[in-house]
Design an enzyme around this catalytic site. Structure first.
Site, PDB file in Angstrom:
ATOM      1  N   GLU A  39       0.821  -1.205   0.000  1.00 47.87           N
ATOM      2  CA  GLU A  39       0.000   0.000   0.000  1.00 47.87           C
ATOM      3  C   GLU A  39       0.862   1.264   0.000  1.00 47.87           C
ATOM      4  O   GLU A  39       0.540   2.253  -0.663  1.00 47.87           O
ATOM      5  CB  GLU A  39      -0.948   0.008   1.203  1.00 47.87           C
ATOM      6  CG  GLU A  39      -2.066  -1.015   1.116  1.00 47.87           C
ATOM      7  CD  GLU A  39      -3.013  -0.751  -0.025  1.00 47.87           C
ATOM      8  OE1 GLU A  39      -3.061   0.383  -0.541  1.00 47.87           O
ATOM      9  OE2 GLU A  39      -3.730  -1.688  -0.434  1.00 47.87           O
ATOM     10  N   THR A  45       2.205   5.655  -7.483  1.00 45.78           N
ATOM     11  CA  THR A  45       2.954   4.796  -8.405  1.00 45.78           C
ATOM     12  C   THR A  45       2.018   3.764  -9.028  1.00 45.78           C
ATOM     13  O   THR A  45       1.183   3.184  -8.343  1.00 45.78           O
ATOM     14  CB  THR A  45       4.104   4.071  -7.678  1.00 45.78           C
ATOM     15  OG1 THR A  45       4.840   5.013  -6.906  1.00 45.78           O
ATOM     16  CG2 THR A  45       5.043   3.403  -8.676  1.00 45.78           C
ATOM     17  N   LEU A  82      11.243   4.574  -6.715  1.00 43.47           N
ATOM     18  CA  LEU A  82       9.839   4.727  -6.328  1.00 43.47           C
ATOM     19  C   LEU A  82       9.488   6.169  -5.957  1.00 43.47           C
ATOM     20  O   LEU A  82       8.319   6.518  -5.902  1.00 43.47           O
ATOM     21  CB  LEU A  82       9.509   3.801  -5.151  1.00 43.47           C
ATOM     22  CG  LEU A  82       9.381   2.316  -5.502  1.00 43.47           C
ATOM     23  CD1 LEU A  82       9.318   1.474  -4.237  1.00 43.47           C
ATOM     24  CD2 LEU A  82       8.143   2.074  -6.355  1.00 43.47           C
ATOM     25  N   TYR A  84       9.493   9.859  -3.588  1.00 44.03           N
ATOM     26  CA  TYR A  84       8.936  10.210  -2.281  1.00 44.03           C
ATOM     27  C   TYR A  84       9.649   9.415  -1.179  1.00 44.03           C
ATOM     28  O   TYR A  84       9.057   8.593  -0.480  1.00 44.03           O
ATOM     29  CB  TYR A  84       7.429   9.946  -2.231  1.00 44.03           C
ATOM     30  CG  TYR A  84       6.657  10.743  -3.259  1.00 44.03           C
ATOM     31  CD1 TYR A  84       6.190  12.031  -2.969  1.00 44.03           C
ATOM     32  CD2 TYR A  84       6.406  10.223  -4.522  1.00 44.03           C
ATOM     33  CE1 TYR A  84       5.483  12.765  -3.907  1.00 44.03           C
ATOM     34  CE2 TYR A  84       5.709  10.958  -5.474  1.00 44.03           C
ATOM     35  CZ  TYR A  84       5.253  12.221  -5.162  1.00 44.03           C
ATOM     36  OH  TYR A  84       4.562  12.962  -6.105  1.00 44.03           O
ATOM     37  N   TYR A 120      -6.305   6.433   4.582  1.00 43.17           N
ATOM     38  CA  TYR A 120      -6.483   5.446   3.517  1.00 43.17           C
ATOM     39  C   TYR A 120      -5.710   4.159   3.799  1.00 43.17           C
ATOM     40  O   TYR A 120      -6.258   3.057   3.733  1.00 43.17           O
ATOM     41  CB  TYR A 120      -6.045   6.009   2.154  1.00 43.17           C
ATOM     42  CG  TYR A 120      -5.820   4.892   1.164  1.00 43.17           C
ATOM     43  CD1 TYR A 120      -6.901   4.275   0.558  1.00 43.17           C
ATOM     44  CD2 TYR A 120      -4.538   4.410   0.902  1.00 43.17           C
ATOM     45  CE1 TYR A 120      -6.715   3.204  -0.305  1.00 43.17           C
ATOM     46  CE2 TYR A 120      -4.349   3.341   0.049  1.00 43.17           C
ATOM     47  CZ  TYR A 120      -5.435   2.738  -0.555  1.00 43.17           C
ATOM     48  OH  TYR A 120      -5.250   1.669  -1.383  1.00 43.17           O
ATOM     49  N   ASP A 138      -9.464   6.224  -2.272  1.00 44.37           N
ATOM     50  CA  ASP A 138      -8.316   6.645  -3.075  1.00 44.37           C
ATOM     51  C   ASP A 138      -8.862   7.244  -4.370  1.00 44.37           C
ATOM     52  O   ASP A 138     -10.079   7.405  -4.522  1.00 44.37           O
ATOM     53  CB  ASP A 138      -7.347   5.484  -3.327  1.00 44.37           C
ATOM     54  CG  ASP A 138      -7.886   4.456  -4.313  1.00 44.37           C
ATOM     55  OD1 ASP A 138      -9.100   4.501  -4.635  1.00 44.37           O
ATOM     56  OD2 ASP A 138      -7.101   3.608  -4.764  1.00 44.37           O
TER      57      ASP A 138
END
Length: 346
Positions: A39, A45, A82, A84, A120, A138
């Site tokens: 998650e 992504t 990826l 962040y 989330y 989401d």
């Protein structure tokens, strides 16, 4: 929507998901740790891009204890690409909390308290791993809800999360919350697409008010006020005796601490460019960058930079910008050379 319609919608959606769901590695487990990792990786992504990263990450860090003890360089190397990167640091911090607590928290509130976990992610892990009745929200779910209810509420507005959260909670099948949440997200990802939604294939099309009103192409409503900023940047490719000149972001840097980058004018203000190799584009949030990659002669003073052996690069955390530049340099050995006689920094 009536209670009977909601009941039918749940059955249709869950039956469709059971027959048509994609075979994804994190769907083959109920391990909260692995679901949580997936998650976090899936934030910002695409699914197809995440799969190889997820499999490599889980192979190296199969449980919370392995992740909690991960060396910084190893952690960043397995996260590289990826983006962040604060997510990777939060993962390790949360893993340490899990180890200290003696196991992964089995309640929504307990999951929500872990570093880097928002509403989330907590709802997704709680429902999928522990079958707790918490609806997820989401981008895909926002889109499905706005169309099913023909709802023109701005999904970027201040009341959107509370408003759509109530709708999601009303629809949630509390007997199978994990599968239902995944089915909602799967529907948005595969059929209820942003453009050209596949309504004829949708298992819940007959309950969709937007389809009845023929407004599905206009939903969801998203009001964006901020415009993208354009910026030109130049990176230097300086190679010597099988080594490449790079600089490393400090450990306390706000962005991507510990990552290795190609130098720019800020690191090598006196660099002399001899050739334009090529260019590429790179987007970060609302910023659009156009990078030019130039070859420079090895400088006498390397400043904050260091010579790094090309054979060591695979084991180092390097940014997406570096890897895009690498592909530009190596993609076409027969490219036309552009000679310059000016400073690359200028």
């Amino acid at each position: 929507m009536t209670a009977n319609e909601i009941s039918q919608l749940r059955v249709r959606l869950l039956n469709w998901f059971d027959q048509h769901k994609r075979d994804l590695p994190w769907r083959r487990t109920k391990d909260a740790y692995r679901i949580w990792i997936s998650e976090i990786m899936l934030q910002q992504t695409r699914v197809a891009a995440v799969i190889p990263y997820y499999e490599r990450f889980i192979a190296r860090f199969p449980d919370a204890e392995a992740l909690a003890n991960a060396p910084e360089v190893d952690l960043l190397a397995h996260w590289a690409g990826l983006g962040y990167y604060s997510r990777a640091h939060n993962l390790r911090s949360a893993a340490r909390d899990v180890v200290s607590a003696g196991g992964f928290p089995a309640t929504y509130d307990g999951i929500r308290e872990l570093p880097g976990i928002g509403d989330y992610t907590a709802a997704a892990v709680a429902s999928i791993a522990f079958e707790l009745p918490h609806a997820v929200l989401d981008g895909n779910v926002f889109r499905v809800l706005s169309r099913v209810f023909n709802d023109s509420t701005d999904i970027k507005g201040p009341r959107a999360r509370k408003h759509f959260g109530k709708l999601a909670d009303d629809l949630l099948d509390r007997t199978q919350p994990g599968d239902f949440n995944q089915a909602m997200m799967e529907l948005g990802a595969t059929l209820c697409l942003p453009k050209a939604p596949q309504c004829l294939l949708c298992p819940i099309a007959e309950f969709c008010r937007a389809r009845t009103a023929q407004t599905q192409a206009n939903l969801p409503i998203r009001v964006t006020l901020q415009r993208n900023a354009e910026e030109q940047r130049t990176v230097f490719w300086i190679e010597r005796n099988g080594k490449l000149l790079l600089w490393q972001r400090p450990a306390d840097a706000r962005l991507m601490p510990g990552f290795w980058e190609l130098p720019e004018g800020a690191q090598l203000p006196q660099a002399e460019a001899s050739e334009i190799i090529g260019g590429f584009r790179h987007g970060i949030t609302v910023h659009n960058y156009k990078f030019t990659v130039v070859r420079c002669a090895p400088p006498t003073d390397v400043g904050v930079c260091q010579w790094v052996s090309l054979t060591q690069l695979n084991g180092l955390p390097t940014s997406t910008i570096f890897r895009k530049a690498w592909r530009v340099v190596h993609r076409d050995s027969g490219r036309e050379k552009v000679q310059l006689g000016v400073s690359a920094a200028g």
